[in-house]
Design a protein around this motif. Sequence first.
Motif, PDB file in Angstrom:
ATOM      1  N   LYS A   1       0.769  -1.232   0.104  1.00 23.88           N
ATOM      2  CA  LYS A   1      -0.010  -0.038   0.035  1.00 23.88           C
ATOM      3  C   LYS A   1       0.771   1.251  -0.136  1.00 23.88           C
ATOM      4  N   GLN A   2       0.601   2.169  -0.974  1.00 26.26           N
ATOM      5  CA  GLN A   2       1.165   3.376  -0.849  1.00 26.26           C
ATOM      6  C   GLN A   2       0.527   4.596  -0.152  1.00 26.26           C
ATOM      7  N   VAL A   3       1.321   5.029   0.575  1.00 26.97           N
ATOM      8  CA  VAL A   3       0.543   5.970   1.719  1.00 26.97           C
ATOM      9  C   VAL A   3       0.899   7.380   1.439  1.00 26.97           C
ATOM     10  N   ASP A   4      -0.311   8.215   0.957  1.00 28.27           N
ATOM     11  CA  ASP A   4       0.202   9.448   0.812  1.00 28.27           C
ATOM     12  C   ASP A   4       0.475  10.427   1.982  1.00 28.27           C
ATOM     13  N   ARG A   5       1.630  10.798   2.101  1.00 28.73           N
ATOM     14  CA  ARG A   5       1.896  11.467   3.511  1.00 28.73           C
ATOM     15  C   ARG A   5       1.694  13.002   3.103  1.00 28.73           C
ATOM     16  N   THR A   6       1.245  13.312   2.202  1.00 28.40           N
ATOM     17  CA  THR A   6       0.996  14.791   2.200  1.00 28.40           C
ATOM     18  C   THR A   6       0.197  15.436   3.257  1.00 28.40           C
ATOM     19  N   GLY A   7       0.525  16.629   3.672  1.00 27.18           N
ATOM     20  CA  GLY A   7      -0.131  17.338   4.827  1.00 27.18           C
ATOM     21  C   GLY A   7       0.364  16.609   6.138  1.00 27.18           C
TER      22      GLY A   7
ATOM     23  N   ASP B   1      12.712   6.372   8.373  1.00 25.40           N
ATOM     24  CA  ASP B   1      11.277   5.707   8.931  1.00 25.40           C
ATOM     25  C   ASP B   1      10.984   5.014   7.858  1.00 25.40           C
ATOM     26  N   MET B   2       9.790   4.316   7.862  1.00 20.26           N
ATOM     27  CA  MET B   2       9.260   3.515   6.782  1.00 20.26           C
ATOM     28  C   MET B   2       8.100   4.261   6.195  1.00 20.26           C
ATOM     29  N   ASP B   3       7.860   3.867   4.902  1.00 18.56           N
ATOM     30  CA  ASP B   3       6.701   4.382   4.153  1.00 18.56           C
ATOM     31  C   ASP B   3       5.744   3.506   4.296  1.00 18.56           C
TER      32      ASP B   3
ATOM     33  N   GLN C   1       7.395  -2.213  -2.856  1.00 15.85           N
ATOM     34  CA  GLN C   1       8.223  -2.547  -3.974  1.00 15.85           C
ATOM     35  C   GLN C   1       8.037  -1.995  -5.076  1.00 15.85           C
ATOM     36  N   SER C   2       6.919  -1.353  -5.248  1.00 16.98           N
ATOM     37  CA  SER C   2       6.275  -0.452  -6.633  1.00 16.98           C
ATOM     38  C   SER C   2       7.438   0.838  -6.709  1.00 16.98           C
ATOM     39  N   VAL C   3       7.530   1.529  -5.481  1.00 19.79           N
ATOM     40  CA  VAL C   3       8.215   2.530  -4.951  1.00 19.79           C
ATOM     41  C   VAL C   3       9.734   2.355  -5.328  1.00 19.79           C
ATOM     42  N   LEU C   4      10.159   1.199  -4.858  1.00 22.44           N
ATOM     43  CA  LEU C   4      11.733   0.683  -4.967  1.00 22.44           C
ATOM     44  C   LEU C   4      11.935   0.392  -6.258  1.00 22.44           C
TER      45      LEU C   4
END
Length: 393
Positions: free
Chosen positions: A7-13, A38-40, A374-377
Motif C-alpha cells: 500500500k502506498q500511503v500519501d504523506r501529504t499534509g 522511517d518507513m513508508d 516494492q513498486s516505489v523501490l
Amino acid sequence: MKYDFDKQVDRTGSDDIKHEALQTIWGRTDLLPLWVADMDFETPAFITEALKKRLEHSLFGYTKEPDDLWPSVIDWVRDHHQWELKPEWLTYIPGIVKGIGMVVNVFLKEDEKVIVQPPVYHPFFLTPEGNHRKVVRNPLRKLENGYYEMDFENLEKVTDEKCKLLILSNPHNPAGLCWSKDTLQRLAHFCYIHKILVISDEIHCDMALWDNKHVPFATVSEEAAQNSITFSAPSKTFNIAGIVSSWAVVPNDEIREKFYSWLEANEMNAPHIFSPIATIAALRQGEDWRRQMLHYVEKNIDFVIDYCKEYILAIRPLRPQASFLVWLDCRGLGLNHDELQDLFVDKAHLALNDGEMFGPGGEGYMRLNVAEPQSVLSQALEQLREAVQNYHK
C-alpha cells in the motif's frame, strides 16, 4: 492477519521530514525520498486504535506511566533477546540522540573525549562536538566481502586518558551489521580496563534479518553490564519515530544513580501522554506485524541486490544483517563526491543519505532506505539505472 506493505500511503499534509525537507536540503521537491530512517509502511492499526481510544477521553492532563509500560518492555526484551531486565534498570528518555547529549553532559568534563567508529550514524560525532567535546575517530576496518570489523589495534593507539565515552551502534548503522558476541566482549573488556563508559544504541535491535541474531551489548559479560548505558525504542520497528518512545537500561547502580537522578531533576524521564500507549500496543500486539514486515524488507533487499547485479554492476549493495537500510558501494562508478551527488539527485531524481555524512570510510557510498512498497523501490532503481546509463562526466 495479512498486512499490506504494498500500500502506498500519501504523506501529504503530515509534515513528514522525508518529503518536507527536500527543498531545504536539496533545493528541489521532485525527488523520490529514500533517505530518512522511517518507513513508508502504514503504522500498524493496533497502535493507531490504542491512540484513538485514549483520544476519545477528551481531557489530556498530567498522567503517570501506565502500569504495563515496563512489564511490556521487560517481557519483549526477554522473549526476543534473552535479556532479563530489572524494572529499576529502566527509564524513559526523550529520544536516543537526546540521550547521547545528556550522557555527554552528565559524565564528561569539557576537556574529555568521545570515541566513535565510522562510518557510523552521524549524530554520534555531531552531538558530542555540538556539546564542545572532542571526538576521536577509530574507523572500522573494511573486509574483502564488503563487511566491517572493529580495529582494536588502532583503538589502542587513539585512546588516551581523556577518552571517557565510546558510542556503539549495535546493530550498526549504516552497514546493518549484527556484531558478534566475541567482538562485543573484546570491546567491553577494552573499555572496562580503560575506564571508558559505553553507550550502546540498539534502536535497530528488533530488526535482525534472515538467520542473524542481535546480541545486546550488556549481556556479553559482567564488564559490559557494569560499564554501559543501553538505549532502545520501538520506533524503528513499528514506524512510530514521531511519537518518541525511547528508553534507557543501566544495570550498574552507580552509573544509574548519576544519570537517572539528573534525568529526574530535569523531568527528562517523564514520557508524554501518548508514548507509553503506543509502546504497550506495539510490544503486546506487534509480533505478527513485525515478522511480516521483516519478511517484506528481506524481499526488498533481495530485489535491490538482484537488480544491481543485473542492471547496475558498478553499484554493489551490502546485504544488511539488520534494519531496512542498505549500504550502497558506488565506488565502481568512478565518480567523485560532487559527481555522485549529481548522478543521484540531478539525474536520477533520488534523495538518499550521502555516505560521507557518516564519516571516514563513507566516501563513495550512499545509504538507501528500502522500507518502501516494492513498486516505489522498483521506480527508484529504474530511475537510477537510466541515470547511470546516460551519465557523462
